[in-house]
Design a protein around this motif. Structure first.
Motif, PDB file in Angstrom:
ATOM      1  N   THR A  25       0.825  -1.211   0.000  1.00 50.54           N
ATOM      2  CA  THR A  25       0.000   0.000   0.000  1.00 50.54           C
ATOM      3  C   THR A  25       0.859   1.261   0.000  1.00 50.54           C
ATOM      4  O   THR A  25       0.517   2.248  -0.653  1.00 50.54           O
ATOM      5  CB  THR A  25      -0.940  -0.009   1.212  1.00 50.54           C
ATOM      6  OG1 THR A  25      -1.839  -1.096   1.048  1.00 50.54           O
ATOM      7  CG2 THR A  25      -1.727   1.273   1.311  1.00 50.54           C
ATOM      8  N   LEU A  63       1.885   1.810  -3.463  1.00 53.49           N
ATOM      9  CA  LEU A  63       0.743   2.316  -4.229  1.00 53.49           C
ATOM     10  C   LEU A  63       0.496   3.799  -3.918  1.00 53.49           C
ATOM     11  O   LEU A  63       0.266   4.611  -4.820  1.00 53.49           O
ATOM     12  CB  LEU A  63      -0.502   1.482  -3.881  1.00 53.49           C
ATOM     13  CG  LEU A  63      -1.783   1.811  -4.644  1.00 53.49           C
ATOM     14  CD1 LEU A  63      -1.606   1.529  -6.123  1.00 53.49           C
ATOM     15  CD2 LEU A  63      -2.953   1.007  -4.099  1.00 53.49           C
ATOM     16  N   ALA A 110       3.405  -7.249  -6.105  1.00 53.19           N
ATOM     17  CA  ALA A 110       3.075  -5.878  -6.513  1.00 53.19           C
ATOM     18  C   ALA A 110       4.278  -5.005  -6.842  1.00 53.19           C
ATOM     19  O   ALA A 110       4.566  -4.048  -6.124  1.00 53.19           O
ATOM     20  CB  ALA A 110       2.220  -5.209  -5.442  1.00 53.19           C
ATOM     21  N   LEU A 146       1.953  -1.131 -10.598  1.00 57.36           N
ATOM     22  CA  LEU A 146       1.116  -0.266  -9.763  1.00 57.36           C
ATOM     23  C   LEU A 146       0.836   1.092 -10.399  1.00 57.36           C
ATOM     24  O   LEU A 146       0.150   1.920  -9.817  1.00 57.36           O
ATOM     25  CB  LEU A 146       1.785  -0.066  -8.401  1.00 57.36           C
ATOM     26  CG  LEU A 146       1.789  -1.279  -7.475  1.00 57.36           C
ATOM     27  CD1 LEU A 146       2.542  -0.959  -6.203  1.00 57.36           C
ATOM     28  CD2 LEU A 146       0.373  -1.721  -7.153  1.00 57.36           C
ATOM     29  N   GLY A 193      -2.229   3.169  -9.291  1.00 56.03           N
ATOM     30  CA  GLY A 193      -1.844   4.411  -8.613  1.00 56.03           C
ATOM     31  C   GLY A 193      -2.562   5.607  -9.207  1.00 56.03           C
ATOM     32  O   GLY A 193      -3.038   6.495  -8.493  1.00 56.03           O
ATOM     33  N   GLU A 252      -7.658  -1.293  -4.550  1.00 60.53           N
ATOM     34  CA  GLU A 252      -6.967  -2.562  -4.312  1.00 60.53           C
ATOM     35  C   GLU A 252      -7.856  -3.746  -4.672  1.00 60.53           C
ATOM     36  O   GLU A 252      -7.388  -4.781  -5.131  1.00 60.53           O
ATOM     37  CB  GLU A 252      -6.513  -2.637  -2.847  1.00 60.53           C
ATOM     38  CG  GLU A 252      -5.444  -1.600  -2.529  1.00 60.53           C
ATOM     39  CD  GLU A 252      -4.726  -1.864  -1.212  1.00 60.53           C
ATOM     40  OE1 GLU A 252      -5.123  -2.786  -0.490  1.00 60.53           O
ATOM     41  OE2 GLU A 252      -3.761  -1.135  -0.936  1.00 60.53           O
ATOM     42  N   ILE A 259      -4.911  -6.070  -5.572  1.00 57.02           N
ATOM     43  CA  ILE A 259      -3.644  -5.771  -4.906  1.00 57.02           C
ATOM     44  C   ILE A 259      -3.769  -6.180  -3.447  1.00 57.02           C
ATOM     45  O   ILE A 259      -4.720  -5.779  -2.769  1.00 57.02           O
ATOM     46  CB  ILE A 259      -3.328  -4.264  -5.002  1.00 57.02           C
ATOM     47  CG1 ILE A 259      -3.247  -3.844  -6.471  1.00 57.02           C
ATOM     48  CG2 ILE A 259      -2.033  -3.935  -4.285  1.00 57.02           C
ATOM     49  CD1 ILE A 259      -3.310  -2.358  -6.664  1.00 57.02           C
TER      50      ILE A 259
END
Lengths: 307, 327
Positions: free
Chosen positions: A97, A100, A169, A174, A178, A251, A256
């Protein structure tokens, strides 16, 4: 400044306790956590009672909360019902995370501020109107629509990207998630920067900078931008906390396995420990982000001094 | 002549039409001379100055005609990059409100030093030393320490000194001061004005002093140009004007100064308001407010009549005006 930081840190304590207590109570209301453990069948009463005792669920809620918080401060976020340590889940989810979020913030800063400056300097021209229109669309369309649409187009139809992010990931996978995650904030950053630039552009100190014979580039970057970015950076700073916890939709769409995904799974499976643990950390992240933003404010604008 | 403005016209496009802010202004300044430009707000004095500096907002502003000769060169024919190099180095400007005219998030040292790093390619360290030197020059105490401070940490008078230092930095030939003391306390006004006048003499700077304060003008100006509705209505050496104005508008301005010997009497004020620049009255623009106005004033725009070789008045009846005056 030092005293201000201490005061702010002390203020964080009640907020932290309040927020975690609230989530703790809410998760308790959510239903019997044991029920989820035995699959579709009802648990047999003896097993249930034993599990309850093992997890301390037979004690009153306030006592559970105290025990939990005590453990949290020794770094023990408990064990999920499947036997996995919550800290272990965190150690895989948070890096994903964070990556991201970093991608999203980079988009906000680079694209958002650039577009904001361009439109702010060319207010009323076609570029401005066009960008403004796009931001309006981005703001009005929900993230899951933008996300699914882009996934379908870029991922499935044209095959430019992998529609589903692999479990570790990597950064390049991403990029699209993102962008989707950043989209709404990005649009706000554009608008905020635009307004700020347009407002400051007519200011006296910009006129002074021009009268000093500075090149246009320097007038914009050193004099105009520096002042105009104060509200923008405040917004982006606060957004970091928001993006960290608010990535649930994104996600989910791109599969993700980050914080949002774990939270979603935790709520779905009534996994109390996971939910409370993650939210506790997110509350902390939020508080720290806000403190950093406030301190940043003083750095950016010397007129603000905290005592 | 250091600077000559010839028949300058500036317009602003607005939603309601074209506002004619400057309508054929002609004036000049020599090196070491102080020209005071006098007029109400909206008379075009600041717009003319901005046109000279090249900091007019274009659009909506537009230079509709005329020439601005600076050291013999028509500025209006230069490319923007060439004009930029003249700004700050050849001519500089001091603005009215120093607090809003200085950048709030940069130290005064940075803002002063910038003149040297950008125009002279100096290193930041040398520029900083120059900034301290300049602050000393305009008599800011403890310059070495205060160079690191931000504009809001200075008092109003000190901030205006910093503006003056900034204008002075590259020793320009011309400085335009747009109401430099209006935002200051009366006690500080005199100090700042004296400093400006002193530095102007020392560096033999041509100074254009834009003001509506006749009190300031008498002390420091060599010549006065009075503006009304974007035109020069009277232009003369300072003593001539105070002795006897050759235009009813100038006379109105002089009579509206409070005087000790008229204490208790009602203060004189020019009747009416300055004209709307979208609809400047035909004939002499001042005629609706002029106590001497006659038929010819409503139809014929008065040219700048030569009152004497050094003096001009844009009034059909300048002779009458001059003879009448018993100030």
């Amino acid at each position: 400044m030092g005293r201000y930081v201490v005061r702010r840190l002390l203020q964080m304590i009640p907020v932290f306790i309040g927020a975690t207590l609230l989530i703790f109570l809410m998760v308790n209301v959510m239903g019997d956590p044991i029920a989820g453990l035995c699959g579709d069948r009802q648990c047999d009463p003896a097993t249930a009672a034993q599990l309850k005792k093992e997890f301390g669920l037979d004690k009153p809620v306030w006592q559970q909360y105290l025990t939990y918080m005590g453990n949290v401060f020794t770094g023990d976020f408990g064990t999920a019902f499947n036997g996995q340590e919550v800290t272990e889940l965190m150690s895989t989810a948070f890096p994903v995370t964070i990556r991201l979020t970093v991608v999203a913030i980079v988009f906000e800063v680079v694209i958002g501020i650039t577009l904001g400056v361009i439109t702010g300097l060319r207010r009323g021209r076609p570029v401005d109107t066009g960008v403004l229109l796009v931001t309006l669309v981005v703001i009005s369309v929900p993230t899951f629509v933008t996300g699914l649409l882009l996934q379908l187009l870029l991922g499935v139809k044209w095959g430019w990207i992998r529609p589903s992010v692999s479990s570790d990931a990597p950064l390049d996978e991403l990029i699209l998630p993102g962008l989707v995650l950043a989209s709404v904030s990005l649009a706000y950053v554009v608008r905020l920067t635009r307004t700020s630039i347009a407002e400051n552009r007519r200011s006296d100190y910009v006129r002074t900078a021009i009268a000093k014979g500075l090149p246009r580039r320097r007038v914009v970057t050193r004099h105009l931008l520096r002042n105009s970015l104060i509200p923008v950076i405040t917004f982006i700073g606060a957004d970091v906390g928001f993006l960290m916890g608010g990535a649930i939709v994104t996600e989910r769409i791109f599969n993700i396995h980050g914080v949002g995904y774990q939270l979603y799974q935790g709520i779905l499976r009534q996994n109390t420990q996971t939910v409370v643990g993650f939210v506790t950390v997110l509350v902390l992240v939020f508080l720290v982000c806000n403190l950093v933003v406030d301190l940043l404010y003083a750095v950016l604008d010397p007129r603000i001094r905290y005592a | 002549m250091l600077l000559e403005v010839r028949d300058l016209h500036v317009e602003f496009r607005t939603r309601d039409g074209v506002a004619k802010a400057v309508n054929g202004v002609t004036y000049g300044v020599d090196a070491g001379e102080t020209l005071a430009v006098l007029g109400e707000s909206g008379s075009g004095k600041s717009v003319t100055a901005q046109a000279i500096m090249g900091i007019l907002d274009m659009p909506p502003g537009r230079i509709a005609g005329g020439e601005i000769l600076f050291q013999g060169q028509d500025l209006l024919k230069l490319k923007e990059e060439e004009r930029r190099k003249i700004r700050g180095a050849g001519m500089a400007m001091i603005f009215q409100d120093a607090l809003s005219s200085l950048n709030p998030v940069l130290t005064v040292g940075d803002q002063l030093g910038e003149m040297f790093t950008v125009h002279r390619g100096m290193s930041r360290k040398d520029a900083r030393a120059k900034a301290v030197e300049l602050m000393d020059r305009v008599r800011i105490p403890a310059a070495k320490e205060r160079v690191r401070q931000y504009p809001h940490q200075f008092s109003g008078g000190m901030r205006q000194r910093i503006m003056i230092a900034m204008a002075l930095a590259l020793e320009p030939a011309l400085i335009i001061a747009d109401e430099p003391t209006t935002a200051l306390d009366v006690t500080v006004q005199a100090q700042v004005m004296d400093l400006l006048a002193e530095l102007q003499r020392e560096y033999r700077i041509g100074l254009i002093l834009i003001t509506h304060d006749l009190g300031v003008v008498a002390d420091v100006a060599d010549r006065i140009a009075v503006m009304y509705a974007g035109r020069i209505v009277e232009s003369a050496p300072v003593h001539d004007i105070y002795k006897a104005p050759a235009h009813p508008y100038t006379r109105g301005l002089l009579e509206s100064i409070p005087r000790l010997d008229q204490k208790g009497q009602e203060l004189y004020a020019i009747k009416g308001l300055p004209p709307n620049l979208l609809h400047i009255p035909p004939g002499c623009p001042f005629h609706p407010r002029c106590p001497m106005a006659r038929d010819v004033c409503r139809t014929d725009v008065p040219p700048l009549y030569e009152v004497s070789p050094t003096r001009g008045s844009a009034c059909h009846f300048w002779r009458e005006c001059l003879d009448d005056y018993d100030g």
